[in-house]
Design a protein around this motif. Structure first.
Motif, PDB file in Angstrom:
ATOM      1  N   LYS B   3      -5.695  14.079  -0.968  1.00  0.00           N
ATOM      2  CA  LYS B   3      -5.935  13.030  -1.955  1.00  0.00           C
ATOM      3  C   LYS B   3      -4.837  13.012  -3.011  1.00  0.00           C
ATOM      4  O   LYS B   3      -4.518  14.028  -3.618  1.00  0.00           O
ATOM      5  CB  LYS B   3      -7.317  13.275  -2.592  1.00  0.00           C
ATOM      6  CG  LYS B   3      -7.676  12.375  -3.756  1.00  0.00           C
ATOM      7  CD  LYS B   3      -7.940  10.942  -3.334  1.00  0.00           C
ATOM      8  CE  LYS B   3      -8.234  10.061  -4.559  1.00  0.00           C
ATOM      9  NZ  LYS B   3      -7.709   8.710  -4.416  1.00  0.00           N
ATOM     10  N   LYS B   4      -4.245  11.830  -3.211  1.00  0.00           N
ATOM     11  CA  LYS B   4      -3.224  11.663  -4.244  1.00  0.00           C
ATOM     12  C   LYS B   4      -3.744  10.683  -5.279  1.00  0.00           C
ATOM     13  O   LYS B   4      -4.493   9.763  -4.948  1.00  0.00           O
ATOM     14  CB  LYS B   4      -1.962  11.063  -3.621  1.00  0.00           C
ATOM     15  CG  LYS B   4      -1.301  11.938  -2.588  1.00  0.00           C
ATOM     16  CD  LYS B   4      -0.136  12.667  -3.183  1.00  0.00           C
ATOM     17  CE  LYS B   4       0.564  13.488  -2.115  1.00  0.00           C
ATOM     18  NZ  LYS B   4       1.433  14.491  -2.698  1.00  0.00           N
ATOM     19  N   ARG B   6      -3.282   7.466  -7.071  1.00  0.00           N
ATOM     20  CA  ARG B   6      -2.498   6.247  -6.819  1.00  0.00           C
ATOM     21  C   ARG B   6      -2.570   5.339  -8.043  1.00  0.00           C
ATOM     22  O   ARG B   6      -3.649   5.082  -8.566  1.00  0.00           O
ATOM     23  CB  ARG B   6      -3.046   5.509  -5.590  1.00  0.00           C
ATOM     24  CG  ARG B   6      -2.637   6.165  -4.272  1.00  0.00           C
ATOM     25  CD  ARG B   6      -3.369   5.558  -3.090  1.00  0.00           C
ATOM     26  NE  ARG B   6      -2.972   4.199  -2.761  1.00  0.00           N
ATOM     27  CZ  ARG B   6      -1.968   3.892  -1.935  1.00  0.00           C
ATOM     28  NH1 ARG B   6      -1.253   4.846  -1.389  1.00  0.00           N
ATOM     29  NH2 ARG B   6      -1.694   2.636  -1.668  1.00  0.00           N
ATOM     30  N   MET B  33       2.455  11.718  -8.205  1.00  0.00           N
ATOM     31  CA  MET B  33       1.536  10.601  -7.948  1.00  0.00           C
ATOM     32  C   MET B  33       2.215   9.534  -7.090  1.00  0.00           C
ATOM     33  O   MET B  33       3.437   9.459  -7.014  1.00  0.00           O
ATOM     34  CB  MET B  33       1.094   9.987  -9.282  1.00  0.00           C
ATOM     35  CG  MET B  33       0.409  11.015 -10.186  1.00  0.00           C
ATOM     36  SD  MET B  33       0.024  10.345 -11.808  1.00  0.00           S
ATOM     37  CE  MET B  33      -0.261  11.879 -12.723  1.00  0.00           C
TER      38      MET B  33
END
Lengths: 339, 132
Positions: B3-4, B6, B33
C-alpha cells in the motif's frame, strides 16, 4: 479521519464495480494493484468476464509522444464510435531510491476529461522492470471485466526492454520520432521485434522519411526469407512461400498526434491486426504463450510465498546474516532452507 | 501488501504558475508517495474525476490566482458528489491568512503558504495516514 473506515469486502466491491460504479472500480483497482491473496480472489471472481476487450499497448522512447498518441486514439474512438468505452492504464517509473513516483501522463490526456466513457488510471512500476508494473495485467483485467471494450496501455518510456507489453497486449504500437533514434538505435532495440504497428510521430519534423525508411529496412531484414523470395531465388527457400508471405508485416505510419493527424490510419491498422490474429495461427500461439507465462508467474509467486511462510522470518534473517558474513555460500544456504 | 499513499496534485483555475505544485510533487515522491500530477488549468470537475479514477488518499490544490474562495469549495463539493468524502484536501499558494478559516470550514484540512518547508507538508500528510 483518513483510513478510519475498514476496507470494503472484496465480493461486494467486485459486484459494485462490475455494475458500473466507478468509485468501486477505482477502489478495486487499488486492491488488485496492492496484491496479495485478496487480489487473487478478486481476479479469480472476475476472470469469466475478461477476455472481451481489445488490448492495445503503446510503447517507445521517452519524448516520442506516447501519452499524446494514446489520448488521441481514445478521443478518435470516442468521437467515431461512441458506443466503445475506453480504459487507459498509463505506467510511469517508481523512483528506486524513495519508492515514490510522479505520474504525469494525465497532463497530456486532458482532452478526455469529462467523458464518462473513458477511465484513466496511472500506475507506478513499483520496482518492476520491463516497462510495466507487476500488476498492470491484473488492472487491465479489472477494466476488461468492467466492460471497457478498448484498453490502451502506455508503458514507461524506457524504449529498449519493454517486453512485458508484448505479453499483455493484443497489438503493440511502437512509437518513434524523427531524429531520436537512427538506424543504429533501431538495430539495437529489441523493441522493434515486439512491434505490430510502427508509428513515426512528430511527422512534421525534419528527417521523417529517413526514420520511416530505416524502419522499413529493419523490418525487411528481420524477414529475410521473404526478401530472398523477392529476388527470385525461390529454390533456396526451405519454407513454403505462403508461410513466409502471410505473416503480419508491421505497417510504418506517420502521425502528428499533437495535431490529431494520422490517428484514423493507426486505428485502421489496429483493426487489421486484430483481424489477422483471429484468422492466423499466430493469434492462437500468442494466446497460448500468454497463458503459459501468466500461469508460471502465478505459480512462482505462490511458491515463493508458501516457501517464505514455511521457512519463517527468523530462519530467513539468520541465513541472510550468515551469507552476508560469508559464513556460508548462498547456494548451500538456499539448499538448506529448501531441505 | 504494498500500500502506497497516493496523492493528486492539481492546479485549479487559470493561473499558469506550477512551480510550487511541481516542488510539492517532487517532495512527496521523495517521501515515497505516488503523486499524480494533472497539469495546469483544471476545473473542479476534472480534479474530482481524476481523484476518483486514481483512488487517491489526498488531493493537494495549488492556486495563485486569488480565486481560492470560489474554486476550492467547489472542488470539495465535486469530490463529495462522487462519494470521496474521506479524501484529505490540502491547499497551497497565495492564500491570505484571513481566508484560511473559511477554507477550513469548507473542508480544506490544511493550507500551506509561500515559504512552507516541504518536510512540513510531508510530515503533515504522513501524520494523517499514520497506521498503527
Amino acid at each position: 479521519m483518513a483510513n478510519s473506515k475498514p476496507p470494503e469486502a472484496i465480493p461486494a466491491l467486485v459486484d459494485r464495480a462490475l455494475q458500473g460504479d466507478r468509485r468501486a472500480l477505482s477502489r478495486l483497482i487499488s486492491r488488485v494493484e496492492n496484491g496479495g491473496a485478496e487480489a487473487w480472489s478478486a481476479l479469480a471472481s472476475i476472470y469469466p468476464r475478461t477476455g472481451r476487450a481489445q488490448i492495445v499497448g503503446v510503447t517507445g522512447a521517452p519524448g516520442t509522444g506516447k501519452s499524446t498518441l494514446v489520448s488521441e486514439i481514445a478521443k478518435y474512438t470516442r468521437q467515431h464510435q461512441p458506443a466503445i468505452t475506453v480504459g487507459i492504464v498509463a505506467v510511469d517509473p517508481t523512483s528506486p531510491f524513495s519508492g515514490g513516483a510522479v505520474l504525469g501522463d494525465r497532463i497530456r490526456m486532458r482532452d478526455l476529461a469529462g467523458d464518462a466513457g473513458v477511465f484513466i488510471r496511472s500506475m507506478a512500476t513499483r520496482g518492476s522492470l520491463g516497462g510495466l508494473a507487476r500488476a498492470t495485467t491484473d488492472v487491465v483485467k479489472v477494466l476488461d471485466a468492467a466492460g471497457f471494450q478498448l484498453i490502451l496501455i502506455e508503458t514507461v518510456g524506457a524504449g529498449q526492454s519493454e517486453i512485458d507489453i508484448a505479453r499483455t497486449a493484443d497489438t503493440v504500437i511502437v512509437v518513434e520520432a524523427p531524429g531520436l533514434g537512427d538506424e543504429v538505435q533501431a538495430i539495437k532495440a529489441g523493441i522493434l521485434e515486439i512491434a505490430d504497428i510502427l508509428v513515426v510521430n512528430k511527422a512534421d519534423r525534419d528527417g521523417v522519411q529517413s526514420t520511416v525508411n530505416a524502419l522499413h529496412t529493419m523490418i525487411d531484414l528481420g524477414k529475410a526469407p521473404t526478401s530472398v523470395l523477392h529476388h527470385g531465388q525461390l529454390t533456396t527457400l526451405a519454407t513454403p512461400p505462403q508461410v513466409a508471405t502471410d505473416r503480419w508485416r508491421p505497417p510504418v505510419l506517420k502521425t502528428i498526434a499533437a495535431e490529431s493527424t494520422g490517428i484514423a490510419e493507426v486505428l485502421e491498422a489496429v483493426t487489421q491486426h486484430r483481424a489477422y490474429l483471429s484468422a492466423h495461427p499466430e493469434g492462437q500461439q500468442r494466446a497460448r504463450v500468454r497463458a503459459a507465462i501468466e500461469l508460471e508467474t502465478i505459480l512462482r509467486e505462490s511458491l515463493v510465498q508458501q516457501l517464505l511462510d514455511h521457512i519463517g522470518p527468523e530462519a530467513l534473517t539468520r541465513t541472510i546474516d550468515q551469507v552476508a558474513a560469508r559464513a556460508i555460500d548462498p547456494y548451500s544456504a538456499a539448499k538448506q532452507l529448501l531441505a | 501488501m504494498d500500500k502506497k499513499i497516493r496523492i493528486l496534485i492539481a492546479k485549479p483555475g487559470l493561473d499558469g504558475h506550477d512551480r510550487g505544485a511541481k516542488v510539492i510533487a517532487r517532495a512527496l515522491r521523495d517521501a515515497g508517495m505516488e503523486v499524480i500530477y494533472t497539469g495546469l488549468r483544471q476545473t473542479p470537475e476534472m480534479i474530482a474525476e481524476a481523484a476518483l479514477q486514481e483512488d487517491v488518499d489526498a488531493v493537494g490544490l495549488s492556486i495563485l490566482s486569488g480565486a481560492h474562495l470560489t474554486l476550492l469549495p467547489r472542488v470539495v463539493s465535486c469530490l463529495q458528489e462522487r462519494g470521496l468524502e474521506e479524501v484529505l484536501i490540502f491547499a497551497g499558494g497565495i492564500i491570505p491568512d484571513e481566508d484560511v478559516t473559511s477554507l477550513k470550514d469548507a473542508g480544506v484540512t490544511a493550507v500551506f503558504g509561500p515559504g512552507t518547508n516541504t518536510d512540513h507538508v510531508v510530515e503533515f500528510i504522513r501524520g494523517q495516514f499514520q497506521t498503527a
